[in-house]
Design a protein around this motif. Structure first.
Motif, PDB file in Angstrom:
ATOM      1  N   VAL A 309       0.876  -1.177   0.000  1.00 52.75           N
ATOM      2  CA  VAL A 309       0.000   0.000   0.000  1.00 52.75           C
ATOM      3  C   VAL A 309       0.909   1.221   0.000  1.00 52.75           C
ATOM      4  CG1 VAL A 309      -1.815   1.286   1.169  1.00 52.75           C
ATOM      5  CG2 VAL A 309      -1.790  -1.222   1.298  1.00 52.75           C
ATOM      6  N   ASN A 310       0.793   2.056  -1.012  1.00 51.73           N
ATOM      7  CA  ASN A 310       1.657   3.221  -1.146  1.00 51.73           C
ATOM      8  C   ASN A 310       1.170   4.351  -0.237  1.00 51.73           C
ATOM      9  OD1 ASN A 310       3.447   5.246  -2.066  1.00 51.73           O
ATOM     10  ND2 ASN A 310       1.870   5.966  -3.504  1.00 51.73           N
ATOM     11  N   ALA A 311       1.941   4.620   0.809  1.00 46.05           N
ATOM     12  CA  ALA A 311       1.618   5.733   1.692  1.00 46.05           C
ATOM     13  C   ALA A 311       2.715   6.792   1.675  1.00 46.05           C
ATOM     14  CB  ALA A 311       1.385   5.234   3.118  1.00 46.05           C
ATOM     15  N   MET A 312       3.518   6.802   0.599  1.00 44.09           N
ATOM     16  CA  MET A 312       4.490   7.878   0.442  1.00 44.09           C
ATOM     17  C   MET A 312       3.756   9.206   0.282  1.00 44.09           C
ATOM     18  SD  MET A 312       7.449   6.548  -2.164  1.00 44.09           S
ATOM     19  CE  MET A 312       8.383   5.049  -1.903  1.00 44.09           C
ATOM     20  N   THR A 313       4.387  10.277   0.729  1.00 41.66           N
ATOM     21  CA  THR A 313       3.845  11.599   0.445  1.00 41.66           C
ATOM     22  C   THR A 313       4.060  11.895  -1.039  1.00 41.66           C
ATOM     23  OG1 THR A 313       5.942  12.711   0.897  1.00 41.66           O
ATOM     24  CG2 THR A 313       4.437  12.367   2.772  1.00 41.66           C
ATOM     25  N   ASP A 314       3.366  12.887  -1.553  1.00 40.92           N
ATOM     26  CA  ASP A 314       3.562  13.264  -2.957  1.00 40.92           C
ATOM     27  C   ASP A 314       5.010  13.660  -3.210  1.00 40.92           C
ATOM     28  OD1 ASP A 314       0.895  12.799  -3.497  1.00 40.92           O
ATOM     29  OD2 ASP A 314       0.298  14.900  -3.257  1.00 40.92           O
ATOM     30  N   ARG A 315       5.616  14.306  -2.234  1.00 39.78           N
ATOM     31  CA  ARG A 315       7.007  14.723  -2.384  1.00 39.78           C
ATOM     32  C   ARG A 315       7.945  13.523  -2.439  1.00 39.78           C
ATOM     33  NH1 ARG A 315      10.143  19.046   1.617  1.00 39.78           N
ATOM     34  NH2 ARG A 315      12.160  19.024   0.512  1.00 39.78           N
ATOM     35  N   GLN A 316       7.698  12.539  -1.590  1.00 35.93           N
ATOM     36  CA  GLN A 316       8.536  11.334  -1.600  1.00 35.93           C
ATOM     37  C   GLN A 316       8.391  10.577  -2.911  1.00 35.93           C
ATOM     38  OE1 GLN A 316       6.890   9.639   1.980  1.00 35.93           O
ATOM     39  NE2 GLN A 316       8.669  10.201   3.232  1.00 35.93           N
ATOM     40  N   MET A 317       7.170  10.428  -3.404  1.00 35.35           N
ATOM     41  CA  MET A 317       6.960   9.731  -4.669  1.00 35.35           C
ATOM     42  C   MET A 317       7.583  10.498  -5.824  1.00 35.35           C
ATOM     43  SD  MET A 317       5.981   7.224  -6.522  1.00 35.35           S
ATOM     44  CE  MET A 317       5.294   6.212  -5.215  1.00 35.35           C
ATOM     45  N   ALA A 318       7.511  11.818  -5.796  1.00 39.02           N
ATOM     46  CA  ALA A 318       8.126  12.632  -6.854  1.00 39.02           C
ATOM     47  C   ALA A 318       9.633  12.411  -6.895  1.00 39.02           C
ATOM     48  CB  ALA A 318       7.801  14.106  -6.634  1.00 39.02           C
ATOM     49  N   ALA A 319      10.249  12.238  -5.719  1.00 38.88           N
ATOM     50  CA  ALA A 319      11.693  11.986  -5.668  1.00 38.88           C
ATOM     51  C   ALA A 319      12.019  10.629  -6.284  1.00 38.88           C
ATOM     52  CB  ALA A 319      12.180  12.048  -4.222  1.00 38.88           C
ATOM     53  N   VAL A 320      11.175   9.621  -6.054  1.00 37.53           N
ATOM     54  CA  VAL A 320      11.374   8.306  -6.664  1.00 37.53           C
ATOM     55  C   VAL A 320      11.287   8.417  -8.189  1.00 37.53           C
ATOM     56  CG1 VAL A 320      10.422   5.985  -6.925  1.00 37.53           C
ATOM     57  CG2 VAL A 320      10.515   7.039  -4.659  1.00 37.53           C
ATOM     58  N   VAL A 321      10.254   9.069  -8.679  1.00 38.28           N
ATOM     59  CA  VAL A 321      10.041   9.210 -10.123  1.00 38.28           C
ATOM     60  C   VAL A 321      11.195   9.970 -10.763  1.00 38.28           C
ATOM     61  CG1 VAL A 321       8.583  10.326 -11.861  1.00 38.28           C
ATOM     62  CG2 VAL A 321       7.541   9.002  -9.993  1.00 38.28           C
ATOM     63  N   ARG A 322      11.626  11.032 -10.138  1.00 43.03           N
ATOM     64  CA  ARG A 322      12.726  11.830 -10.678  1.00 43.03           C
ATOM     65  C   ARG A 322      14.006  10.999 -10.759  1.00 43.03           C
ATOM     66  NH1 ARG A 322      11.724  15.729  -7.800  1.00 43.03           N
ATOM     67  NH2 ARG A 322      13.156  15.354  -6.036  1.00 43.03           N
ATOM     68  N   CYS A 323      14.295  10.231  -9.729  1.00 39.24           N
ATOM     69  CA  CYS A 323      15.482   9.377  -9.723  1.00 39.24           C
ATOM     70  C   CYS A 323      15.438   8.363 -10.859  1.00 39.24           C
ATOM     71  CB  CYS A 323      15.583   8.666  -8.376  1.00 39.24           C
ATOM     72  SG  CYS A 323      16.888   7.411  -8.297  1.00 39.24           S
ATOM     73  N   LEU A 324      14.301   7.697 -11.038  1.00 42.13           N
ATOM     74  CA  LEU A 324      14.179   6.681 -12.085  1.00 42.13           C
ATOM     75  C   LEU A 324      14.285   7.299 -13.471  1.00 42.13           C
ATOM     76  CD1 LEU A 324      11.275   4.450 -10.669  1.00 42.13           C
ATOM     77  CD2 LEU A 324      13.719   4.364 -10.170  1.00 42.13           C
ATOM     78  N   ASN A 325      13.587   8.393 -13.692  1.00 42.18           N
ATOM     79  CA  ASN A 325      13.563   9.009 -15.023  1.00 42.18           C
ATOM     80  C   ASN A 325      14.893   9.648 -15.393  1.00 42.18           C
ATOM     81  OD1 ASN A 325      10.932   8.217 -15.504  1.00 42.18           O
ATOM     82  ND2 ASN A 325      10.029  10.174 -14.878  1.00 42.18           N
ATOM     83  N   GLU A 326      15.677  10.015 -14.396  1.00 45.12           N
ATOM     84  CA  GLU A 326      16.996  10.599 -14.652  1.00 45.12           C
ATOM     85  C   GLU A 326      18.094   9.541 -14.725  1.00 45.12           C
ATOM     86  OE1 GLU A 326      17.594  13.567 -11.679  1.00 45.12           O
ATOM     87  OE2 GLU A 326      16.076  14.927 -12.500  1.00 45.12           O
ATOM     88  N   GLY A 327      17.724   8.264 -14.520  1.00 44.35           N
ATOM     89  CA  GLY A 327      18.677   7.173 -14.668  1.00 44.35           C
ATOM     90  C   GLY A 327      19.696   7.077 -13.558  1.00 44.35           C
ATOM     91  N   ARG A 328      19.357   7.535 -12.366  1.00 45.15           N
ATOM     92  CA  ARG A 328      20.298   7.507 -11.252  1.00 45.15           C
ATOM     93  C   ARG A 328      20.065   6.315 -10.344  1.00 45.15           C
ATOM     94  NH1 ARG A 328      19.278  11.468  -7.851  1.00 45.15           N
ATOM     95  NH2 ARG A 328      17.341  12.240  -8.766  1.00 45.15           N
ATOM     96  N   ALA A 329      21.049   5.972  -9.543  1.00 40.72           N
ATOM     97  CA  ALA A 329      20.921   4.944  -8.501  1.00 40.72           C
ATOM     98  C   ALA A 329      20.809   5.671  -7.171  1.00 40.72           C
ATOM     99  CB  ALA A 329      22.117   4.003  -8.511  1.00 40.72           C
ATOM    100  N   CYS A 330      19.644   5.591  -6.531  1.00 38.60           N
ATOM    101  CA  CYS A 330      19.377   6.384  -5.341  1.00 38.60           C
ATOM    102  C   CYS A 330      19.054   5.473  -4.152  1.00 38.60           C
ATOM    103  CB  CYS A 330      18.194   7.335  -5.583  1.00 38.60           C
ATOM    104  SG  CYS A 330      18.323   8.322  -7.098  1.00 38.60           S
ATOM    105  N   ARG A 331      19.117   6.072  -2.967  1.00 45.07           N
ATOM    106  CA  ARG A 331      18.793   5.337  -1.750  1.00 45.07           C
ATOM    107  C   ARG A 331      18.210   6.303  -0.736  1.00 45.07           C
ATOM    108  NH1 ARG A 331      20.981   0.302  -0.338  1.00 45.07           N
ATOM    109  NH2 ARG A 331      20.381  -0.346   1.780  1.00 45.07           N
ATOM    110  N   THR A 332      17.199   5.828  -0.015  1.00 41.58           N
ATOM    111  CA  THR A 332      16.604   6.666   1.012  1.00 41.58           C
ATOM    112  C   THR A 332      16.254   5.830   2.236  1.00 41.58           C
ATOM    113  OG1 THR A 332      14.815   8.194   1.510  1.00 41.58           O
ATOM    114  CG2 THR A 332      14.272   6.327   0.123  1.00 41.58           C
TER     115      THR A 332
END
Length: 332
Positions: A309-332
């Motif tokens: 169940v996705n309970a990320m905030t909109d800001r947290q989800m936006a950070a995930v999308v930005r990381c994926l679309n920019e081709g980066r390897a991220c961790r939080t």
């Protein structure tokens, strides 16, 4: 008179014999094509030496220029808090004990059958970056050892034995090889795998993927026997093509579908981050383990499944999308 008695006796024998045959056939059908042991434990055929498992075909195509090649690891621990229950918020909301087997959780620390969007949004979480989403799956057990801790005996329905703790839990979101991804909506509910695969008419929804840590190029729908020093692994990949409308599907699947092998989403769906939950366990070589299941599923490894169940905030989800679309390897 003698002939009548003989005919009556013959008729009774035929009726009783037919009933016995029907009972035997019925039991055989109920047991399935590879019936487990009499006590409901997995059958010998449910286990396989990983060295006998064929290597996987070539990996999915590399992301193209329009794809999203990034990855985001969400550090949620490995259930050090001991969050277990027999609920299923995705499939049986509001029904305590509705899963009939025990689930292990990471992420949101309050999740149970009575959770609401408001309660999830206000709860504590095991995720280091503050993600309040809930991630859960059926526990793995050692039937050779009696369970003495909380939730090791509460599921019933043949789910007994010591719960094997996860040695590691990896929660990861990946992109799409042919397209940029769009954000998941808040409180999107998702499931992968088929909890009733043993008795299902087909294996269309089976997503079980078992393996060994030393053989990442081999995967099976059976319990793997791994060489000494290697861990048993489970990889649970979620669908990632959203219909753009619903956070809950009528069948719990219709709103979120799997992409084709080349990454293309079905018509009228949009690519969202692909969730993968990877679990690892220390299992002594030769030990028979058993996945929690509904009683009629006989702990079949094919029934492996997981929920989210996705309970990320909109800001947290936006950070995930930005990381994926920019081709980066991220961790939080």
């Amino acid at each position: 008179m003698g002939n009548e008695r003989r005919l009556l006796t013959l008729a009774i024998c035929l009726v009783l014999g037919g009933g016995l045959i029907a009972a035997v056939l019925g039991a055989s059908r109920a047991a399935g094509p590879h019936a487990g042991a009499a006590d409901g434990r997995p059958a010998a055929s449910d286990y396989v030496d990983i060295r006998d498992v064929p290597r996987l075909p070539a990996a999915a195509p590399a992301p193209g220029s329009d794809g999203s090649a990034g990855s985001m690891v969400v550090d949620c621990g490995r259930n050090e808090q001991g969050h277990y229950n027999e609920d299923n918020l995705v499939v049986s909301p509001g029904l305590l004990g509705g899963a009939h087997h025990t689930h292990a959780y990471v992420g949101n620390l309050s999740t149970d059958a009575l959770s609401t969007e408001a309660s999830l949004d206000a709860a504590a979480t095991s995720c280091a970056g503050g993600d309040r989403s809930t991630y859960y799956w059926p526990v793995l057990r050692r039937p050779d050892r009696p369970g003495t801790r909380p939730h090791e005996g509460s599921a019933g329905h043949g789910n007994t034995g010591e719960i094997v703790p996860e040695t590691s839990v990896l929660v990861e979101f990946r992109g799409n090889p042919v397209s940029k991804v769009v954000p998941m909506p808040r409180f999107l509910r998702a499931m992968t795998g088929d909890a009733v695969a043993y008795t299902a008419a087909d294996e269309a929804d089976v997503r079980a993927r078992w393996g060994c840590s030393g053989s990442p190029d081999r995967a099976t729908t059976r319990y793997p026997r791994c060489p000494a020093g290697e861990r048993v692994t489970r990889t649970l990949v979620f669908p990632s093509c959203w219909n753009g409308l619903d956070t809950v599907g009528v069948t719990h699947r219709s709103h979120l579908l799997f992409a084709a092998a080349n990454g293309v989403c079905p018509k009228d769906t949009f690519p969202v981050p692909e969730l993968r939950v990877s679990l690892a366990y220390e299992i002594p070589p030769g030990l028979n383990v058993a996945l929690d299941s509904f009683p009629e599923q006989r702990h079949s490894p094919k029934t492996d499944h997981a929920m989210f169940v996705n309970a990320m905030t909109d800001r947290q989800m936006a950070a995930v999308v930005r990381c994926l679309n920019e081709g980066r390897a991220c961790r939080t």
